[in-house]
Design a protein around this motif. Structure first.
Motif, PDB file in Angstrom:
ATOM      1  N   TRP A  44      48.505   1.424  17.440  1.00 15.84           N
ATOM      2  CA  TRP A  44      48.819   1.443  16.002  1.00 15.84           C
ATOM      3  C   TRP A  44      47.616   1.929  15.208  1.00 15.84           C
ATOM      4  O   TRP A  44      47.737   2.786  14.342  1.00 15.84           O
ATOM      5  N   HIS A  48      47.060   5.204  12.881  1.00 15.22           N
ATOM      6  CA  HIS A  48      46.573   5.110  11.503  1.00 15.22           C
ATOM      7  C   HIS A  48      45.409   6.064  11.289  1.00 15.22           C
ATOM      8  O   HIS A  48      45.322   6.740  10.256  1.00 15.22           O
ATOM      9  N   ALA A 130      52.572   5.625   0.087  1.00 14.15           N
ATOM     10  CA  ALA A 130      53.511   5.501   1.211  1.00 14.15           C
ATOM     11  C   ALA A 130      52.760   5.262   2.519  1.00 14.15           C
ATOM     12  O   ALA A 130      53.203   4.475   3.363  1.00 14.15           O
ATOM     13  N   LEU A 131      51.623   5.922   2.671  1.00 10.24           N
ATOM     14  CA  LEU A 131      50.813   5.715   3.878  1.00 10.24           C
ATOM     15  C   LEU A 131      50.337   4.267   3.954  1.00 10.24           C
ATOM     16  O   LEU A 131      50.445   3.623   5.006  1.00 10.24           O
ATOM     17  N   GLN A 133      51.657   1.667   2.506  1.00 12.30           N
ATOM     18  CA  GLN A 133      52.805   0.786   2.704  1.00 12.30           C
ATOM     19  C   GLN A 133      53.339   0.850   4.136  1.00 12.30           C
ATOM     20  O   GLN A 133      53.903  -0.116   4.632  1.00 12.30           O
ATOM     21  N   ARG A 134      53.140   1.962   4.814  1.00 12.82           N
ATOM     22  CA  ARG A 134      53.572   2.095   6.204  1.00 12.82           C
ATOM     23  C   ARG A 134      52.598   1.400   7.151  1.00 12.82           C
ATOM     24  O   ARG A 134      52.999   0.712   8.083  1.00 12.82           O
ATOM     25  N   CYS A 135      51.303   1.599   6.931  1.00 13.85           N
ATOM     26  CA  CYS A 135      50.292   1.136   7.883  1.00 13.85           C
ATOM     27  C   CYS A 135      49.841  -0.311   7.664  1.00 13.85           C
ATOM     28  O   CYS A 135      49.542  -1.009   8.638  1.00 13.85           O
ATOM     29  N   GLU A 138      51.420  -3.166   9.703  1.00 21.69           N
ATOM     30  CA  GLU A 138      51.013  -3.192  11.105  1.00 21.69           C
ATOM     31  C   GLU A 138      49.635  -3.840  11.258  1.00 21.69           C
ATOM     32  O   GLU A 138      49.393  -4.582  12.209  1.00 21.69           O
TER      33      GLU A 138
END
Length: 160
Positions: A44, A48, A130-131, A133-135, A138
């Motif tokens: 992960w 990133h 968005a990046l 909020q995505r990473c 995790e």
């Protein structure tokens, strides 16, 4: 804007977290959860790192998308030497120390993602937000895993 510098620091922190997870995974191969999940969680962070490197170009940063991979031969030798010099008497106490380090590094990365998300909101940069909020979720999962494994291990190691 200093977002480029924030991305550079986040990139460094994520790469360091990936390497730490790989190191802990390798060091504690006998614990199948630590070995396998540690590798998954490291992937992960490696993803990133690549995503951060991609978006950082727009902020004047040239970052290595492959940072956070396994240590090279020279780095492994230095790591092994310091490990042997500072080795604790009990491998189980080493596990606690390693999990604590993963927790601390993942908490730092989490803060970096929070800061970046706030900045992205402030400048209304949807792709950057968005990046984050995505990473970030995790990273929070990495931190929760380390914390849970620490609690479980502490009970087994310190009480017995």
């Amino acid at each position: 804007m200093k977002i480029g510098l924030a991305l550079k620091e986040l990139h460094r922190s994520e790469a360091e977290l990936a390497r730490e997870l790989l190191k802990v995974s390798d060091r504690h191969k006998v614990d199948h959860e630590v070995f396998h999940l540690g590798r998954d969680l490291a992937r992960w962070s490696q993803e990133h790192v690549a995503l951060i490197a991609e978006i950082a170009h727009g902020y004047g940063q040239d970052l290595d998308p492959d940072a956070g991979g396994p240590l090279g031969p020279l780095e492994r030798a230095v790591e092994k030497g310091s490990e042997l010099a500072g080795r604790m008497s009990s491998p189980s106490l080493l596990m606690l120390r390693d999990l604590r380090e993963v927790y601390i590094k993942s908490a730092g990365v989490s803060v970096d993602w929070e800061l970046l998300a706030q900045a992205a909101q402030g400048i209304k940069h949807r792709e950057l937000l968005a990046l984050a909020q995505r990473c970030h979720p995790e990273t929070l999962r990495q931190m929760r895993w380390a914390n849970g494994k620490l609690k479980e291990s502490a009970t087994q190691i310190l009480v017995s």
